[in-house]
Motif scaffolding. Structure first.
Motif, PDB file in Angstrom:
ATOM      1  N   ALA A  55     -22.431  55.751  76.471  1.00 15.33           N
ATOM      2  CA  ALA A  55     -22.698  57.187  76.391  1.00 15.33           C
ATOM      3  C   ALA A  55     -21.712  58.008  77.219  1.00 15.33           C
ATOM      4  CB  ALA A  55     -24.129  57.474  76.844  1.00 15.33           C
ATOM      5  N   ALA A  56     -20.845  57.344  77.970  1.00 17.14           N
ATOM      6  CA  ALA A  56     -19.888  58.064  78.825  1.00 17.14           C
ATOM      7  C   ALA A  56     -18.984  59.028  78.051  1.00 17.14           C
ATOM      8  CB  ALA A  56     -19.056  57.070  79.632  1.00 17.14           C
ATOM      9  N   PRO A  57     -18.466  58.666  76.858  1.00 15.11           N
ATOM     10  CA  PRO A  57     -17.633  59.644  76.137  1.00 15.11           C
ATOM     11  C   PRO A  57     -18.393  60.929  75.780  1.00 15.11           C
ATOM     12  CG  PRO A  57     -17.246  57.448  75.285  1.00 15.11           C
ATOM     13  CD  PRO A  57     -18.431  57.353  76.208  1.00 15.11           C
ATOM     14  N   LEU A  58     -19.655  60.797  75.378  1.00 16.49           N
ATOM     15  CA  LEU A  58     -20.440  61.998  75.081  1.00 16.49           C
ATOM     16  C   LEU A  58     -20.676  62.808  76.348  1.00 16.49           C
ATOM     17  CD1 LEU A  58     -22.069  63.827  73.224  1.00 16.49           C
ATOM     18  CD2 LEU A  58     -24.027  62.295  73.550  1.00 16.49           C
ATOM     19  N   ALA A  59     -20.983  62.139  77.444  1.00 13.51           N
ATOM     20  CA  ALA A  59     -21.179  62.842  78.715  1.00 13.51           C
ATOM     21  C   ALA A  59     -19.917  63.609  79.100  1.00 13.51           C
ATOM     22  CB  ALA A  59     -21.566  61.851  79.809  1.00 13.51           C
ATOM     23  N   ALA A  60     -18.755  62.992  78.896  1.00 13.17           N
ATOM     24  CA  ALA A  60     -17.494  63.665  79.209  1.00 13.17           C
ATOM     25  C   ALA A  60     -17.252  64.856  78.286  1.00 13.17           C
ATOM     26  CB  ALA A  60     -16.334  62.675  79.114  1.00 13.17           C
ATOM     27  N   ALA A  61     -17.544  64.690  77.000  1.00 11.86           N
ATOM     28  CA  ALA A  61     -17.351  65.792  76.045  1.00 11.86           C
ATOM     29  C   ALA A  61     -18.252  66.973  76.389  1.00 11.86           C
ATOM     30  CB  ALA A  61     -17.616  65.312  74.624  1.00 11.86           C
ATOM     31  N   ILE A  62     -19.469  66.681  76.803  1.00 13.79           N
ATOM     32  CA  ILE A  62     -20.386  67.754  77.210  1.00 13.79           C
ATOM     33  C   ILE A  62     -19.844  68.464  78.440  1.00 13.79           C
ATOM     34  CG2 ILE A  62     -22.687  68.215  78.157  1.00 13.79           C
ATOM     35  CD1 ILE A  62     -23.685  65.905  76.290  1.00 13.79           C
ATOM     36  N   VAL A  64     -16.789  68.940  79.341  1.00 12.53           N
ATOM     37  CA  VAL A  64     -15.619  69.794  79.053  1.00 12.53           C
ATOM     38  C   VAL A  64     -15.783  70.531  77.725  1.00 12.53           C
ATOM     39  CG1 VAL A  64     -14.058  68.386  80.452  1.00 12.53           C
ATOM     40  CG2 VAL A  64     -14.314  67.878  78.017  1.00 12.53           C
ATOM     41  N   ARG A  65     -17.004  70.801  77.355  1.00 13.62           N
ATOM     42  CA  ARG A  65     -17.278  71.386  76.031  1.00 13.62           C
ATOM     43  C   ARG A  65     -16.552  72.698  75.784  1.00 13.62           C
ATOM     44  NH1 ARG A  65     -22.103  71.290  78.692  1.00 13.62           N
ATOM     45  NH2 ARG A  65     -22.871  73.257  79.448  1.00 13.62           N
ATOM     46  N   GLU A  66     -16.301  73.491  76.828  1.00 11.54           N
ATOM     47  CA  GLU A  66     -15.587  74.751  76.621  1.00 11.54           C
ATOM     48  C   GLU A  66     -14.154  74.485  76.132  1.00 11.54           C
ATOM     49  OE1 GLU A  66     -17.144  74.116  79.698  1.00 11.54           O
ATOM     50  OE2 GLU A  66     -18.965  75.186  79.124  1.00 11.54           O
ATOM     51  N   ARG A  67     -13.520  73.467  76.682  1.00 15.18           N
ATOM     52  CA  ARG A  67     -12.154  73.115  76.257  1.00 15.18           C
ATOM     53  C   ARG A  67     -12.131  72.565  74.839  1.00 15.18           C
ATOM     54  NH1 ARG A  67      -9.342  69.527  80.823  1.00 15.18           N
ATOM     55  NH2 ARG A  67     -11.160  68.273  80.344  1.00 15.18           N
ATOM     56  N   LEU A  68     -13.251  72.007  74.394  1.00 15.97           N
ATOM     57  CA  LEU A  68     -13.321  71.386  73.073  1.00 15.97           C
ATOM     58  C   LEU A  68     -13.843  72.338  71.996  1.00 15.97           C
ATOM     59  CD1 LEU A  68     -14.824  67.935  74.132  1.00 15.97           C
ATOM     60  CD2 LEU A  68     -12.421  68.516  73.736  1.00 15.97           C
ATOM     61  N   ALA A  69     -14.299  73.509  72.401  1.00 17.46           N
ATOM     62  CA  ALA A  69     -14.889  74.451  71.451  1.00 17.46           C
ATOM     63  C   ALA A  69     -13.937  74.732  70.303  1.00 17.46           C
ATOM     64  CB  ALA A  69     -15.264  75.748  72.167  1.00 17.46           C
ATOM     65  N   GLY A  70     -14.456  74.628  69.085  1.00 23.52           N
ATOM     66  CA  GLY A  70     -13.686  74.909  67.886  1.00 23.52           C
ATOM     67  C   GLY A  70     -12.794  73.768  67.426  1.00 23.52           C
ATOM     68  N   LYS A  71     -12.778  72.670  68.161  1.00 21.42           N
ATOM     69  CA  LYS A  71     -11.940  71.524  67.790  1.00 21.42           C
ATOM     70  C   LYS A  71     -12.810  70.433  67.174  1.00 21.42           C
ATOM     71  CE  LYS A  71      -8.673  72.312  71.507  1.00 21.42           C
ATOM     72  NZ  LYS A  71      -8.060  71.782  72.719  1.00 21.42           N
ATOM     73  N   ARG A  72     -12.195  69.639  66.334  1.00 18.47           N
ATOM     74  CA  ARG A  72     -12.865  68.463  65.792  1.00 18.47           C
ATOM     75  C   ARG A  72     -12.546  67.296  66.708  1.00 18.47           C
ATOM     76  NH1 ARG A  72     -12.836  68.253  59.379  1.00 18.47           N
ATOM     77  NH2 ARG A  72     -14.741  67.177  59.897  1.00 18.47           N
ATOM     78  N   ILE A  73     -13.588  66.615  67.142  1.00 19.40           N
ATOM     79  CA  ILE A  73     -13.388  65.480  68.037  1.00 19.40           C
ATOM     80  C   ILE A  73     -14.154  64.277  67.505  1.00 19.40           C
ATOM     81  CG2 ILE A  73     -13.059  66.975  70.043  1.00 19.40           C
ATOM     82  CD1 ILE A  73     -15.897  66.025  70.945  1.00 19.40           C
ATOM     83  N   ALA A  74     -13.744  63.132  67.928  1.00 14.68           N
ATOM     84  CA  ALA A  74     -14.450  61.891  67.592  1.00 14.68           C
ATOM     85  C   ALA A  74     -14.738  61.165  68.894  1.00 14.68           C
ATOM     86  CB  ALA A  74     -13.597  61.013  66.687  1.00 14.68           C
TER      87      ALA A  74
END
Length: 94
Positions: A55-62, A64-74
């Motif tokens: 679950a660490a990748p999801l925790a990391a994405a959460i 930095v979610r502002e940096r990822l906003a509007g982007k497609r990520i996997a």
């Protein structure tokens, strides 16, 4: 020290670190509580049981979610080796 056994190492290994230094643009640190919250999100929303390390990748994405906003990520989710105690603790976090 971490509850995420899949991420815990007693000593750094030079070869994997050299590969990461060469290819990674960023590295996000997450703590046990953030990983437990991600375990809960996977369980509630995807109906998938993840171990803390998985679950660490999801925790990391959460994180930095502002940096990822509007982007497609996997995100790669691997590992469902969690104990009943870890699962209970994950579900108790709000």
């Amino acid at each position: 020290a971490t509850l995420a056994a899949g991420l815990a190492t007693g000593a750094p290994f030079l070869m994997p670190q050299q590969i990461m230094w060469q290819h990674l643009d960023d590295f996000v640190l997450v703590d046990d509580d953030e990983m437990m919250r991600a375990v809960r999100i996977y369980l509630e929303r995807a109906k998938t049981l993840a171990e803390l390390a998985g679950a660490a990748p999801l925790a990391a994405a959460i994180k930095v979610r502002e940096r990822l906003a509007g982007k497609r990520i996997a995100l790669i989710l691997s590992g469902g080796n969690t104990s009943p105690e870890e699962l209970t603790r994950s579900l108790e976090l709000s």
